[in-house]
Design a protein around this motif. Sequence first.
Motif, PDB file in Angstrom:
ATOM      1  N   ALA A 123       4.630  -2.438  -6.350  1.00 15.86           N
ATOM      2  CA  ALA A 123       3.481  -2.848  -5.544  1.00 15.86           C
ATOM      3  C   ALA A 123       2.827  -4.093  -6.127  1.00 15.86           C
ATOM      4  O   ALA A 123       2.481  -5.034  -5.394  1.00 15.86           O
ATOM      5  CB  ALA A 123       2.468  -1.706  -5.466  1.00 15.86           C
ATOM      6  N   GLU A 124       2.670  -4.126  -7.447  1.00 15.54           N
ATOM      7  CA  GLU A 124       2.034  -5.279  -8.099  1.00 15.54           C
ATOM      8  C   GLU A 124       2.880  -6.540  -7.945  1.00 15.54           C
ATOM      9  O   GLU A 124       2.350  -7.644  -7.752  1.00 15.54           O
ATOM     10  CB  GLU A 124       1.776  -4.964  -9.568  1.00 15.54           C
ATOM     11  CG  GLU A 124       0.649  -3.948  -9.763  1.00 15.54           C
ATOM     12  CD  GLU A 124       0.560  -3.409 -11.182  1.00 15.54           C
ATOM     13  OE1 GLU A 124       1.489  -3.702 -11.986  1.00 15.54           O
ATOM     14  OE2 GLU A 124      -0.412  -2.700 -11.494  1.00 15.54           O
ATOM     15  N   ARG A 178       0.833  -1.204   0.000  1.00 23.36           N
ATOM     16  CA  ARG A 178       0.000   0.000   0.000  1.00 23.36           C
ATOM     17  C   ARG A 178       0.868   1.255   0.000  1.00 23.36           C
ATOM     18  O   ARG A 178       0.541   2.254  -0.660  1.00 23.36           O
ATOM     19  CB  ARG A 178      -0.926  -0.011   1.218  1.00 23.36           C
ATOM     20  CG  ARG A 178      -2.039  -1.056   1.137  1.00 23.36           C
ATOM     21  CD  ARG A 178      -2.618  -1.391   2.504  1.00 23.36           C
ATOM     22  NE  ARG A 178      -3.119  -0.220   3.199  1.00 23.36           N
ATOM     23  CZ  ARG A 178      -3.138  -0.092   4.518  1.00 23.36           C
ATOM     24  NH1 ARG A 178      -2.647  -1.054   5.299  1.00 23.36           N
ATOM     25  NH2 ARG A 178      -3.631   1.005   5.069  1.00 23.36           N
ATOM     26  N   VAL A 236      -6.370  -5.017  -3.213  1.00 21.63           N
ATOM     27  CA  VAL A 236      -6.267  -4.782  -4.659  1.00 21.63           C
ATOM     28  C   VAL A 236      -7.451  -3.966  -5.157  1.00 21.63           C
ATOM     29  O   VAL A 236      -7.300  -3.076  -6.006  1.00 21.63           O
ATOM     30  CB  VAL A 236      -6.180  -6.139  -5.412  1.00 21.63           C
ATOM     31  CG1 VAL A 236      -6.283  -5.923  -6.911  1.00 21.63           C
ATOM     32  CG2 VAL A 236      -4.871  -6.839  -5.062  1.00 21.63           C
ATOM     33  N   PHE A 252      -6.856  -0.379  -4.578  1.00 26.13           N
ATOM     34  CA  PHE A 252      -5.890   0.223  -5.505  1.00 26.13           C
ATOM     35  C   PHE A 252      -6.579   0.787  -6.747  1.00 26.13           C
ATOM     36  O   PHE A 252      -6.107   1.783  -7.313  1.00 26.13           O
ATOM     37  CB  PHE A 252      -4.861  -0.822  -5.962  1.00 26.13           C
ATOM     38  CG  PHE A 252      -3.842  -1.197  -4.914  1.00 26.13           C
ATOM     39  CD1 PHE A 252      -3.693  -0.464  -3.750  1.00 26.13           C
ATOM     40  CD2 PHE A 252      -3.025  -2.299  -5.097  1.00 26.13           C
ATOM     41  CE1 PHE A 252      -2.755  -0.807  -2.793  1.00 26.13           C
ATOM     42  CE2 PHE A 252      -2.077  -2.661  -4.156  1.00 26.13           C
ATOM     43  CZ  PHE A 252      -1.945  -1.925  -3.001  1.00 26.13           C
ATOM     44  N   THR A 253      -7.670   0.169  -7.154  1.00 20.28           N
ATOM     45  CA  THR A 253      -8.326   0.566  -8.397  1.00 20.28           C
ATOM     46  C   THR A 253      -9.488   1.522  -8.194  1.00 20.28           C
ATOM     47  O   THR A 253     -10.154   1.909  -9.162  1.00 20.28           O
ATOM     48  CB  THR A 253      -8.816  -0.677  -9.145  1.00 20.28           C
ATOM     49  OG1 THR A 253      -9.738  -1.416  -8.294  1.00 20.28           O
ATOM     50  CG2 THR A 253      -7.672  -1.594  -9.522  1.00 20.28           C
ATOM     51  N   TRP A 273       2.289   1.652  -3.522  1.00 19.63           N
ATOM     52  CA  TRP A 273       1.228   2.125  -4.427  1.00 19.63           C
ATOM     53  C   TRP A 273       0.961   3.608  -4.191  1.00 19.63           C
ATOM     54  O   TRP A 273       0.803   4.377  -5.139  1.00 19.63           O
ATOM     55  CB  TRP A 273      -0.041   1.311  -4.209  1.00 19.63           C
ATOM     56  CG  TRP A 273      -1.105   1.587  -5.232  1.00 19.63           C
ATOM     57  CD1 TRP A 273      -2.096   2.536  -5.182  1.00 19.63           C
ATOM     58  CD2 TRP A 273      -1.276   0.912  -6.482  1.00 19.63           C
ATOM     59  NE1 TRP A 273      -2.873   2.493  -6.302  1.00 19.63           N
ATOM     60  CE2 TRP A 273      -2.401   1.503  -7.125  1.00 19.63           C
ATOM     61  CE3 TRP A 273      -0.610  -0.138  -7.115  1.00 19.63           C
ATOM     62  CZ2 TRP A 273      -2.861   1.066  -8.377  1.00 19.63           C
ATOM     63  CZ3 TRP A 273      -1.071  -0.568  -8.356  1.00 19.63           C
ATOM     64  CH2 TRP A 273      -2.174   0.041  -8.969  1.00 19.63           C
ATOM     65  N   ARG A 285       3.950   1.600  -8.792  1.00 18.99           N
ATOM     66  CA  ARG A 285       2.915   0.583  -8.997  1.00 18.99           C
ATOM     67  C   ARG A 285       3.480  -0.763  -9.431  1.00 18.99           C
ATOM     68  O   ARG A 285       2.962  -1.804  -9.024  1.00 18.99           O
ATOM     69  CB  ARG A 285       1.879   1.102  -9.985  1.00 18.99           C
ATOM     70  CG  ARG A 285       1.181   2.343  -9.439  1.00 18.99           C
ATOM     71  CD  ARG A 285      -0.013   2.772 -10.241  1.00 18.99           C
ATOM     72  NE  ARG A 285      -0.720   3.847  -9.550  1.00 18.99           N
ATOM     73  CZ  ARG A 285      -1.874   4.355  -9.954  1.00 18.99           C
ATOM     74  NH1 ARG A 285      -2.457   3.899 -11.064  1.00 18.99           N
ATOM     75  NH2 ARG A 285      -2.458   5.322  -9.259  1.00 18.99           N
TER      76      ARG A 285
END
Length: 246
Positions: free
Chosen positions: A207-208, A196, A241, A244-245, A199, A204
């Motif tokens: 993070a991914e 987190r 997740v 995140f979006t 991100w 990113r």
Amino acid sequence: MTVPSFRYSTGEIATAEMAKSFSWEAPVPVNHFWDSFSYCTARNFLGNFSNSELEQLASDPAGIDPENTADQQAKLQLLLQLLRNKLAKKEAETSPPGSLYEVDYKQWYELWQGIFMFENELDLPQAEETVRMLVKKRPDESNVVPPHMLADYLVKVGKYKEAEEVEQPVREWMDARPHLGPASPQALNARRIIARALWGQGRRAEAEALVAKIRELVDGMTGSKFGIYQEEEARLNDQMVAAFTE
């Protein structure tokens, strides 16, 4: 006679015997008052009171009514005040000759940890000061719980770089402990805090990659001593997740 039911961090409802399997588990009563609280929030209050103290609070008109369905903010305020009251009482009992911190650090720490939890839940400005105090006043720096709490709080308030720096050593410590290890709920949570934080900094790809590692660890929990937590850990990953979006 009806046997009281309790819930645990997995969400499972059982008797109090299950808590003996893992030292960090504690039974949370299943009733109208406690059902509106997360396991972690309830645990941080209940762990500060003996069974006899909890029975007294349940019978006190100004205490905890098991059938209380009041507004959640009002219940949070009540529990915070009860923790502050107990801290003040214990401080009065130990001074003089010293403070509760000097006489019984463990109790001092657990009361302040609970106070921070409720200050944080209520979004009170003093929450950051409280958790930084817990980090600073550790007599033993191998106690990683205060920095772990601080890092989670820092992510919440958008201080992502500091959160990453605080949590990395915590994650390393948890990975190295034989009774924990990378697939323990604690170490997985540490990785989620770091993911987190990454991100939030706009990193990113990193993070991914960390999210993929977390999923791999959770998939590997099948049949392990932490297998009971696999479903909950997968849910927490999906929740992260999704955030995140948003």
